[in-house]
Design an enzyme around this catalytic site. Structure first.
Site, PDB file in Angstrom:
ATOM      1  N   GLU A   1      29.222   0.753  35.098  1.00  0.00           N
ATOM      2  CA  GLU A   1      30.031   0.028  35.899  1.00  0.00           C
ATOM      3  C   GLU A   1      28.887  -0.985  36.364  1.00  0.00           C
ATOM      4  O   GLU A   1      28.253  -0.557  37.291  1.00  0.00           O
ATOM      5  CB  GLU A   1      30.585   0.783  37.051  1.00  0.00           C
TER       6      GLU A   1
ATOM      7  N   CYS B   1      30.055  -4.012  44.603  1.00  0.00           N
ATOM      8  CA  CYS B   1      30.246  -4.313  43.052  1.00  0.00           C
ATOM      9  C   CYS B   1      31.675  -4.535  42.574  1.00  0.00           C
ATOM     10  O   CYS B   1      31.980  -5.036  41.640  1.00  0.00           O
ATOM     11  CB  CYS B   1      29.849  -2.704  42.275  1.00  0.00           C
TER      12      CYS B   1
END
Length: 202
Positions: A59, A94
């Site tokens: 990710e 993120c």
């Protein structure tokens, strides 16, 4: 983890630096790896995991946008967009909503409310429970962010409506950058430019 119904030993936290992470992903007893971080480290994780053919999921962040339609609750939308965007973790999450796409019929009203939330946020020591916005992680990060802002201004990639500078005064010694918002940004992606740190090293 007592109290949440998980068996003892199911979840283990192992603090470590790069050497510990490298040993972990190379260990033959690891059956799957999920990595969250940046592309250079992800490449190293994939290379190390390949020795044992360990499956890896990465990710690496993204640019997912908040979308505000014309029937939205603008107060709620402004609050959520501000905190999920430039405020939460000083924009270092993120999952940061770094873009907000707003229906043209409510654009001006939304922008006014959005900026009001940002300008009312308390900036300072993140250990203070009243503080909403703290520093970025390092000098390198601060320089990179200021470089991106300066490039956007120079290229007229949008209108800088708030922020854009290092903070002074009592916060001048820290890695504090004002919460920054550009309006009227073209949603068509451009080819990525070398970061300033990359250009300066050539």
């Amino acid at each position: 983890m007592p109290g949440v119904g998980l068996p003892a030993g199911l979840v283990n936290v192992v603090p470590a630096g790069p050497d510990g992470g490298d040993a972990l992903v190379r260990h033959p007893g690891i059956r799957k790896i999920h990595f969250t971080g940046g592309s250079p480290t992800a490449r190293m994780v994939l290379e190390a995991a390949a020795v044992n053919l360990t499956p890896v999921v990465t990710e690496l962040g993204g640019k997912s946008a908040n979308i505000v339609f014309d029937d939205a609750d603008l107060d709620a939308a402004a609050m959520l967009s501000a905190h999920q965007g430039p405020l939460m973790q000083s924009g270092q999450s993120c999952a940061c909503a770094s873009r907000v796409l707003v229906h043209e019929s409510v654009y001006d009203a939304f922008l006014e409310k959005f900026l009001a939330v940002i300008e009312a946020s308390t900036i300072g020591d993140p250990l203070d429970p009243l503080v909403v916005f703290g520093p970025v992680v390092s000098q390198v990060a601060a320089d990179r962010i200021i470089g991106v802002i300066d490039d956007a201004v120079a290229e007229r990639s949008g209108e800088l409506v708030v922020g854009g500078k290092r903070l002074g005064g009592e916060l001048a010694e820290g890695y504090y950058i004002e919460p920054t918002v550009f309006a009227g940004v073209d949603n068509v992606p451009r080819s990525p430019k070398p970061r300033r740190s990359d250009r300066s090293s050539r």
